[in-house]
Design a protein around this motif. Structure first.
Motif, PDB file in Angstrom:
ATOM      1  N   MET A 133       0.832  -1.206   0.000  1.00 17.77           N
ATOM      2  CA  MET A 133       0.000   0.000   0.000  1.00 17.77           C
ATOM      3  C   MET A 133       0.864   1.252   0.000  1.00 17.77           C
ATOM      4  O   MET A 133       0.558   2.235  -0.692  1.00 17.77           O
ATOM      5  CB  MET A 133      -0.939   0.011   1.221  1.00 17.77           C
ATOM      6  CG  MET A 133      -2.085  -0.961   1.133  1.00 17.77           C
ATOM      7  SD  MET A 133      -3.039  -1.109   2.679  1.00 17.77           S
ATOM      8  CE  MET A 133      -3.565   0.553   2.981  1.00 17.77           C
ATOM      9  N   ARG A 138      -1.172   6.423  -6.141  1.00 17.82           N
ATOM     10  CA  ARG A 138      -2.605   6.545  -6.414  1.00 17.82           C
ATOM     11  C   ARG A 138      -2.825   7.191  -7.767  1.00 17.82           C
ATOM     12  O   ARG A 138      -2.129   8.116  -8.142  1.00 17.82           O
ATOM     13  CB  ARG A 138      -3.258   7.424  -5.361  1.00 17.82           C
ATOM     14  CG  ARG A 138      -3.480   6.718  -4.061  1.00 17.82           C
ATOM     15  CD  ARG A 138      -4.259   7.572  -3.120  1.00 17.82           C
ATOM     16  NE  ARG A 138      -5.639   7.655  -3.595  1.00 17.82           N
ATOM     17  CZ  ARG A 138      -6.553   8.416  -3.040  1.00 17.82           C
ATOM     18  NH1 ARG A 138      -6.246   9.184  -2.024  1.00 17.82           N
ATOM     19  NH2 ARG A 138      -7.779   8.448  -3.503  1.00 17.82           N
ATOM     20  N   ASP A 143      -9.805   5.073  -6.081  1.00 18.47           N
ATOM     21  CA  ASP A 143      -8.600   4.330  -5.676  1.00 18.47           C
ATOM     22  C   ASP A 143      -8.979   2.858  -5.472  1.00 18.47           C
ATOM     23  O   ASP A 143      -9.124   2.388  -4.349  1.00 18.47           O
ATOM     24  CB  ASP A 143      -8.030   4.937  -4.400  1.00 18.47           C
ATOM     25  CG  ASP A 143      -6.733   4.283  -3.952  1.00 18.47           C
ATOM     26  OD1 ASP A 143      -6.127   3.536  -4.753  1.00 18.47           O
ATOM     27  OD2 ASP A 143      -6.338   4.501  -2.795  1.00 18.47           O
ATOM     28  N   GLY A 146      -6.131   0.751  -3.735  1.00 19.14           N
ATOM     29  CA  GLY A 146      -6.033   1.144  -2.324  1.00 19.14           C
ATOM     30  C   GLY A 146      -7.192   0.602  -1.506  1.00 19.14           C
ATOM     31  O   GLY A 146      -7.012   0.097  -0.401  1.00 19.14           O
ATOM     32  N   ARG A 150      -6.772  -1.965   1.540  1.00 18.13           N
ATOM     33  CA  ARG A 150      -7.274  -1.599   2.878  1.00 18.13           C
ATOM     34  C   ARG A 150      -8.288  -2.635   3.365  1.00 18.13           C
ATOM     35  O   ARG A 150      -8.293  -3.030   4.521  1.00 18.13           O
ATOM     36  CB  ARG A 150      -7.900  -0.204   2.854  1.00 18.13           C
ATOM     37  CG  ARG A 150      -6.881   0.915   2.951  1.00 18.13           C
ATOM     38  CD  ARG A 150      -7.549   2.273   3.167  1.00 18.13           C
ATOM     39  NE  ARG A 150      -8.421   2.658   2.059  1.00 18.13           N
ATOM     40  CZ  ARG A 150      -8.003   3.161   0.898  1.00 18.13           C
ATOM     41  NH1 ARG A 150      -6.716   3.340   0.677  1.00 18.13           N
ATOM     42  NH2 ARG A 150      -8.874   3.488  -0.040  1.00 18.13           N
TER      43      ARG A 150
END
Length: 193
Positions: A133, A138, A143, A146, A150
């Protein structure tokens, strides 16, 4: 385990009239309509019902256990222990030829070690995901990567929490075995000689 006698405020030898009288006194101060705590009142009511039921009371007096009064960790520990007891009962070896208490302790210890190793592996994996990450740039707009990473970290965190809860239940089951011993047949013969 929660002690119903302590909650209601009576001795173990208390008769039904004494239990009812003590309950009424405590219920006045704990009742939610009078400003009391709902959880404490519910626990009082559960303890009172147990003490009025002669069968449940006898079982509690004999075992120190009642499912309605067990806290969550106790219940989970009992479920772990129940599985092990079932395994002992299904073991084809003759009673007295092996020590089932020691076998249960070994199994619980092995499960704790395995769960801790699993947690370490999950933490290592989560660390790797976080490292990715940190390195992914980005793009403008949504995103997607991401969010996916997450989400993966959150899922791993949930799995770690669940594994920690399992360890807590296993440790509780192990503590429930404290004080128990088992006499093997050869020990009986040696003691008799």
């Amino acid at each position: 385990m929660i002690d119903p006698y302590e909650i209601v405020g009576v001795e173990r030898s208390a008769d039904t009239a004494t239990v009812k009288s003590a309950y009424r006194r405590r219920a006045k101060s704990l009742h939610p309509d009078g400003g009391g705590d709902v959880e404490r009142f519910d626990r009082l009511k559960t303890a009172y019902e147990l003490l009025l039921d002669p069968i449940r009371r006898k079982v509690y007096d004999d075992t120190g256990y009642d499912p309605a009064l067990a806290d969550a960790v106790d219940r989970k520990g009992l479920l772990v222990l129940e599985t092990l007891v079932n395994e002992v009962l299904l073991d084809e070896r003759e009673p007295g030829s092996f020590d089932p208490v020691a076998a249960m302790r070994r199994k619980l210890s092995d499960e704790i070690v395995s769960a801790r190793f699993h947690i370490l592996e999950m933490e290592r994996h989560r660390s790797r995901v976080r490292n990715h990450m940190d390195r992914i740039g980005r793009r403008n707009g949504a995103d997607v990567l991401g969010s996916m990473l997450r989400s993966r970290c959150d899922s791993i965190g949930d799995a770690i929490t669940k594994a920690e809860g399992q360890i807590e239940a296993i440790e509780k089951a192990y503590s429930m075995l404290e004080g128990y011993s088992y006499v093997i047949e050869s020990e009986l013969r040696n003691a008799a000689e």
